[in-house]
Design a protein around this motif. Structure first.
Motif, PDB file in Angstrom:
ATOM      1  N   UNK A 256       0.843  -1.195   0.000  1.00 14.56           N
ATOM      2  CA  UNK A 256       0.000   0.000   0.000  1.00 14.56           C
ATOM      3  C   UNK A 256       0.875   1.240   0.000  1.00 14.56           C
ATOM      4  N   UNK A 257       0.592   2.149  -0.922  1.00  9.54           N
ATOM      5  CA  UNK A 257       1.315   3.412  -1.021  1.00  9.54           C
ATOM      6  C   UNK A 257       0.287   4.533  -1.024  1.00  9.54           C
ATOM      7  N   UNK A 258       0.493   5.519  -0.163  1.00  7.69           N
ATOM      8  CA  UNK A 258      -0.448   6.639  -0.075  1.00  7.69           C
ATOM      9  C   UNK A 258       0.270   7.950  -0.369  1.00  7.69           C
ATOM     10  N   UNK A 259      -0.346   8.751  -1.235  1.00  9.62           N
ATOM     11  CA  UNK A 259       0.126  10.098  -1.509  1.00  9.62           C
ATOM     12  C   UNK A 259      -0.905  11.074  -0.943  1.00  9.62           C
ATOM     13  N   UNK A 260      -0.416  12.106  -0.267  1.00  9.94           N
ATOM     14  CA  UNK A 260      -1.316  13.080   0.359  1.00  9.94           C
ATOM     15  C   UNK A 260      -1.163  14.435  -0.306  1.00  9.94           C
ATOM     16  N   UNK A 261      -2.319  15.042  -0.559  1.00  5.48           N
ATOM     17  CA  UNK A 261      -2.366  16.411  -1.082  1.00  5.48           C
ATOM     18  C   UNK A 261      -3.031  17.272  -0.011  1.00  5.48           C
ATOM     19  N   UNK A 262      -2.248  17.929   0.828  1.00  7.80           N
ATOM     20  CA  UNK A 262      -2.837  18.681   1.937  1.00  7.80           C
ATOM     21  C   UNK A 262      -3.427  20.013   1.489  1.00  7.80           C
ATOM     22  N   UNK A 263      -4.498  20.419   2.152  1.00  6.47           N
ATOM     23  CA  UNK A 263      -5.082  21.735   1.913  1.00  6.47           C
ATOM     24  C   UNK A 263      -5.602  21.963   0.513  1.00  6.47           C
ATOM     25  N   UNK A 264      -6.167  20.926  -0.124  1.00  3.57           N
ATOM     26  CA  UNK A 264      -6.704  21.079  -1.478  1.00  3.57           C
ATOM     27  C   UNK A 264      -7.937  21.986  -1.478  1.00  3.57           C
TER      28      UNK A 264
ATOM     29  N   UNK B 138     -13.961  16.876 -10.443  1.00  4.03           N
ATOM     30  CA  UNK B 138     -13.441  17.932  -9.584  1.00  4.03           C
ATOM     31  C   UNK B 138     -11.991  18.203  -9.971  1.00  4.03           C
ATOM     32  N   UNK B 139     -11.660  19.451 -10.170  1.00  4.76           N
ATOM     33  CA  UNK B 139     -10.268  19.847 -10.361  1.00  4.76           C
ATOM     34  C   UNK B 139      -9.766  20.397  -9.035  1.00  4.76           C
ATOM     35  N   UNK B 140      -8.714  19.787  -8.509  1.00  2.42           N
ATOM     36  CA  UNK B 140      -8.216  20.108  -7.173  1.00  2.42           C
ATOM     37  C   UNK B 140      -6.847  20.761  -7.265  1.00  2.42           C
ATOM     38  N   UNK B 141      -6.698  21.881  -6.602  1.00  2.00           N
ATOM     39  CA  UNK B 141      -5.422  22.580  -6.546  1.00  2.00           C
ATOM     40  C   UNK B 141      -4.820  22.404  -5.160  1.00  2.00           C
ATOM     41  N   UNK B 142      -3.503  22.261  -5.124  1.00  5.94           N
ATOM     42  CA  UNK B 142      -2.793  22.105  -3.857  1.00  5.94           C
ATOM     43  C   UNK B 142      -1.414  22.699  -3.996  1.00  5.94           C
TER      44      UNK B 142
END
Length: 230
Positions: free
Chosen positions: A89-97, A117-121
């Motif tokens: 398992x590999x997790x990537x986090x995009x904080x404060x999107x 949804x287009x997410x900016x971070x």
């Protein structure tokens, strides 16, 4: 290269039905600096992360709509990848999107409707497990043991039984093909600029000997990072 399943979650809850995720990308601009002699050179400047778009078919799940239209502007988004062959398992986090775009796309020919949804971070990063957990995972995948080595305790007695204890422990670990976990390893990587007394001289000898022996260890070595609170 394995085959992965992909799960997107925010608010700590997996979001159902997501079947498209655009790549995570970041880039760092090169800034040109002019020196006093008239020459130029480049240094790294601002790092930007690309917008990430997540898409799925429209359903009765309102997760997309509630975020796009709701009062909560920023969320931490996790992209979790699970290797179907070995369970990695590999997790990537995009904080404060935040949502920079929301689209409903009907396809009149096929009758499908996709919401996106287009997410900016500002950044994204890989979530790494605690070193001790990683050691257990690596050892378990190879059916090998984990051997924990308390570096501080070993160095404190290095002038007497330390070298013999170290050699015995590492030889046994090598024989078992163990993953070596170094705890309390701050002393190995601290830069010693002066020697105050005999205890410091013994400590330097111990650090040098331990580093030399570890460099010859036939197996994986993981280092527990120091506690930032100390």
């Amino acid at each position: 290269m394995g085959t992965f399943t992909v799960e997107v979650s925010w608010d700590g809850v997996p979001v159902s039905g997501v079947n498209v995720v655009t790549p995570l990308r970041s880039s760092t601009e090169a800034v040109t600096v002019h020196d006093v002699a008239g020459g130029t050179f480049h240094v790294p400047g601002r790092t930007d992360s690309a917008v990430v778009t997540v898409s799925r078919g429209v359903s009765d799940d309102l997760a997309f709509d509630l975020w796009a239209r709701g009062p909560v502007l920023r969320k931490d988004v996790d992209l979790t990848l699970v290797n179907t062959s070995d369970g990695l398992t590999v997790t990537y986090r995009m904080p404060g999107c935040w949502v920079s775009g929301y689209a409903i796309e009907p396809d009149l020919e096929t009758g499908t409707v996709v919401e996106s949804l287009s997410l900016s971070t500002g950044r994204w990063y890989r979530v790494t497990p605690p070193v001790a957990d990683l050691a257990v995972h690596l050892a378990g995948a190879r059916s090998r043991p984990v051997v924990a080595l308390d570096v501080a305790a070993l160095l404190s007695t290095f002038g007497t039984q330390g070298p013999a204890e170290l050699e015995s422990m590492l030889a046994e670990a090598e024989g078992a093909g163990a993953v070596l976990l170094l705890d309390e390893a701050d002393a190995l990587f601290a830069r010693r600029t002066e020697v105050g007394d005999a205890h410091d001289r013994y400590a330097d000898v111990g650090v040098d000997a331990l580093l030399q022996r570890l460099s010859a260890y036939r197996g994986q070595v993981l280092v527990e990072p120091p506690d930032p609170r100390r």
